[in-house]
Design an enzyme around this catalytic site. Structure first.
Site, PDB file in Angstrom:
ATOM      1  N   VAL A  21       0.838  -1.200   0.000  1.00 25.04           N
ATOM      2  CA  VAL A  21       0.000   0.000   0.000  1.00 25.04           C
ATOM      3  C   VAL A  21       0.873   1.251   0.000  1.00 25.04           C
ATOM      4  CG1 VAL A  21      -1.743   1.290   1.285  1.00 25.04           C
ATOM      5  CG2 VAL A  21      -1.886  -1.185   1.160  1.00 25.04           C
ATOM      6  N   GLN A 196      16.402   0.648  14.455  1.00 27.97           N
ATOM      7  CA  GLN A 196      17.866   0.706  14.409  1.00 27.97           C
ATOM      8  C   GLN A 196      18.449  -0.638  13.993  1.00 27.97           C
ATOM      9  OE1 GLN A 196      19.695   2.419  17.970  1.00 27.97           O
ATOM     10  NE2 GLN A 196      17.788   3.503  18.413  1.00 27.97           N
ATOM     11  N   CYS A 393     -17.764 -15.829 -10.856  1.00 29.37           N
ATOM     12  CA  CYS A 393     -17.066 -17.076 -11.207  1.00 29.37           C
ATOM     13  C   CYS A 393     -17.847 -18.274 -10.652  1.00 29.37           C
ATOM     14  CB  CYS A 393     -15.622 -17.027 -10.715  1.00 29.37           C
ATOM     15  SG  CYS A 393     -14.567 -18.252 -11.520  1.00 29.37           S
ATOM     16  N   MET A 396     -21.385 -17.464 -10.060  1.00 28.65           N
ATOM     17  CA  MET A 396     -22.289 -17.550 -11.206  1.00 28.65           C
ATOM     18  C   MET A 396     -22.671 -19.003 -11.467  1.00 28.65           C
ATOM     19  SD  MET A 396     -21.788 -16.901 -15.300  1.00 28.65           S
ATOM     20  CE  MET A 396     -21.759 -18.643 -15.719  1.00 28.65           C
ATOM     21  N   HIS A 521     -14.060 -12.065 -13.417  1.00 27.94           N
ATOM     22  CA  HIS A 521     -13.815 -11.420 -12.125  1.00 27.94           C
ATOM     23  C   HIS A 521     -13.748  -9.901 -12.302  1.00 27.94           C
ATOM     24  CE1 HIS A 521     -12.764 -14.975  -9.600  1.00 27.94           C
ATOM     25  NE2 HIS A 521     -12.477 -15.509 -10.782  1.00 27.94           N
ATOM     26  N   GLU A 523     -13.933  -7.643 -10.141  1.00 30.32           N
ATOM     27  CA  GLU A 523     -13.262  -6.949  -9.025  1.00 30.32           C
ATOM     28  C   GLU A 523     -11.844  -6.539  -9.354  1.00 30.32           C
ATOM     29  OE1 GLU A 523     -12.774 -11.432  -7.926  1.00 30.32           O
ATOM     30  OE2 GLU A 523     -14.134 -10.152  -9.070  1.00 30.32           O
TER      31      GLU A 523
END
Length: 545
Positions: A21, A196, A393, A396, A521, A523
């Site tokens: 990220v 450190q 996927c 479905m 997919h 997403e």
């Protein structure tokens, strides 16, 4: 050829500090300044790719446009930036050794002894340089080194980037080290010793970090930064806080900008922003990030989505899915809450109770028979109670199986993945997959076109007739049952251009407010600044909008 700058990010002390990220957020800030970036992940595992790894161990497998099965961090890279990544952006130890050993077997080393130095390290450096050769317009190549400093697996990668600086020059390379500055006492006393020691370990590999990113609970005080600077041989103005976020990871670009991280990177490389006079507070790109964060702070609506899957114990197993649903709420400021339901624990006695508070139901992808019957019950509940449903996927495929059993009356209808002897194999293995033995990288992978039926709900969501989406599967809708499903009301609303493969199914909007399944997919193509249209429509329908 344009001069390319390289930024390498390493991590220390502990895993899961957020290197992916962090480097994606740096990429977003550099893009906001007008630069073109790409991001690469160097992973120390010996697997060729994560495609055969358990989601419980490694999280989701992120699929790129060109069909590479990659680490989930590539999802962050694509969501935070406009870069379109491919298999060259995901490199593993397994790939490196496979390439070197293949060359040795072909006799390309002319009888020399093949060693980690220089052969393995040269291959790693070549993989980094390949990105600049593929795109002459790049300004920055950002590279994340997986794992933590001190891991034996990471040593060849650290040695390679040490050599890389010698090859490219200090002015063209930057080392950023992400490390932990914990607070371990009740009084909240900050401890710098872990950082450190982490920097010392990195220095023993011959690498002196140019910038330190310090993961903390709260932003570091100036005196703490000065202490870290003194003991880690890094200028105080190059010691930055990476504090815990309040609401969402999409705050991170703003946090880094407020710390002047992007300005210091530009100063280091003696560059100027391409946008000339640079006022990031007025920059439209960062303003959009602010609008995204505002949805979490000041939402107008709230929905609860039940996600019924088999990998629910690990959030990262469906990381892109959760992010895409969250994105879907951004345009109308809808806050999305997830109810994670393990499909193995769903049965005929409890499924109504488990789902009664859900505003929408989503069944994601997966492999294997475990938990399938629980998914079928969830889908039946969504269909019969007109709760917005989105199946992806396997989700479905399960919608097709449920419809076959409970609407068409095909008792024992199933997928041949789970029941090879089913009397109604409504989902079956793709013909080209029948002779395949190896599991890794052998599915239908990557982006394929899909032609949407005019007037369908899904075509209206996309507002176009031909789309391109990413796939990762072996099994398909069995074409011999097409007419039976169509006649009973399950529309086959998306097909491959040659009309041989069913890509999407849906119930007519008169029968259901939103009941959609996609073999692909979606997403993987959703971004916070550009939510995927299907997730946008699903979340809005779930909110009753």
């Amino acid at each position: 050829m344009k001069k390319v700058r390289y930024i390498f990010m390493t991590g220390g002390v502990a895993s899961s500090l957020g290197k992916g990220v962090s480097i994606a957020s740096i990429g977003a800030l550099l893009e906001a300044r007008g630069f073109k970036v790409t991001i690469q992940k160097l992973d120390p595992y010996i697997n060729i790719d994560p495609g055969t790894m358990s989601p419980f161990q490694h999280g989701e497998v992120y699929v790129t446009e060109d069909g590479a099965e990659t680490d989930l961090d590539l999802g962050y890279y694509e969501r935070f930036t406009s870069a379109v990544l491919g298999r060259e952006n995901s490199v593993s130890t397994g790939q490196i050794y496979h390439s070197v050993i293949s060359r040795e077997r072909r006799g390309e080393y002319l009888g020399r002894t093949v060693q980690v130095i220089p052969h393995i390290t040269n291959e790693i450096k070549n993989r980094i340089l390949l990105l600049s050769q593929m795109d002459s317009e790049l300004d920055f190549i950002l590279v994340e080194i997986g794992g933590t400093v001190g891991d034996i697996e990471s040593v060849p990668f650290l040695e390679a980037i040490r050599q890389f600086r010698l090859d490219q020059g200090q002015d063209n390379t930057m080392f950023i080290h992400l490390t932990l500055v914990p607070s371990i006492t009740k009084g909240g006393e900050i401890k710098t010793k872990p950082t450190q020691h982490s920097v010392k370990e990195l220095q023993q590999q011959g690498i002196q970090p140019d910038i330190l990113l310090c993961r903390t609970v709260e932003p570091l005080e100036a005196e703490v930064k000065e202490k870290i600077s003194l003991f880690c041989n890094v200028s105080p103005n190059r010691v930055f806080s990476a504090p815990d976020i309040d609401h969402t990871i999409y705050e991170i670009p703003q946090i880094f900008h407020s710390e002047n991280l992007d300005a210091e990177i530009i100063n280091y490389f003696r560059m100027e922003s391409k946008s000339g006079e640079y006022l990031l507070d007025l920059n439209p790109m960062l303003a959009k990030w602010e609008q995204v964060v505002d949805v979490f702070v000041n939402p107008r609506h709230h929905v609860k989505i039940a996600v019924v899957g088999k990998y629910m114990a690990l959030h990262d197993a469906y990381r892109s899915l959760y992010e895409a649903m969250t994105h879907g709420g951004f345009p109308k400021k809808i806050s999305v809450e997830f109810t994670k339901i393990d499909s193995e624990k769903v049965d005929a006695e409890n499924y109504r109770h488990l789902l009664k508070e859900a505003n929408g139901i989503l069944v994601p992808g997966g492999f294997g028979e475990r938990g399938v019957e629980g998914k079928l019950l969830a889908i039946r509940y969504a269909r019969e109670n007109k709760v917005p449903y989105f199946g992806i996927c396997l989700g479905m495929q399960c919608a097709v199986i449920e419809f076959a059993r409970n609407v068409l009356g095909y008792k024992d209808a199933h997928s041949t993945e789970f029941d090879p002897d089913s009397p109604y194999p409504v989902i079956s293995l793709m013909e080209e997959q029948t002779a395949i033995v190896n599991k890794g990288g052998t599915m239908r992978l990557g982006a394929y076109p899909c032609k949407l039926r005019e007037g369908s709900l899904i075509a209206e969501a996309y507002m176009q007739q031909v789309i391109q989406e990413r796939h990762r599967h072996r099994f398909e809708f069995n074409n011999k049952y097409r007419s039976a499903f169509e006649n009973a009301g399950l529309r086959l609303s998306g097909l491959s251009p040659d009309e041989t493969l069913v890509e999407t199914v849906e119930l007519d909007r008169a029968a259901h407010p939103f009941f959609v399944g996609t073999q692909y997919h979606p997403e993987f193509k959703s971004k916070p600044l550009s939510p995927h249209p299907l997730f946008k429509r699903f979340i809005e329908k779930s909110a009753g909008l």
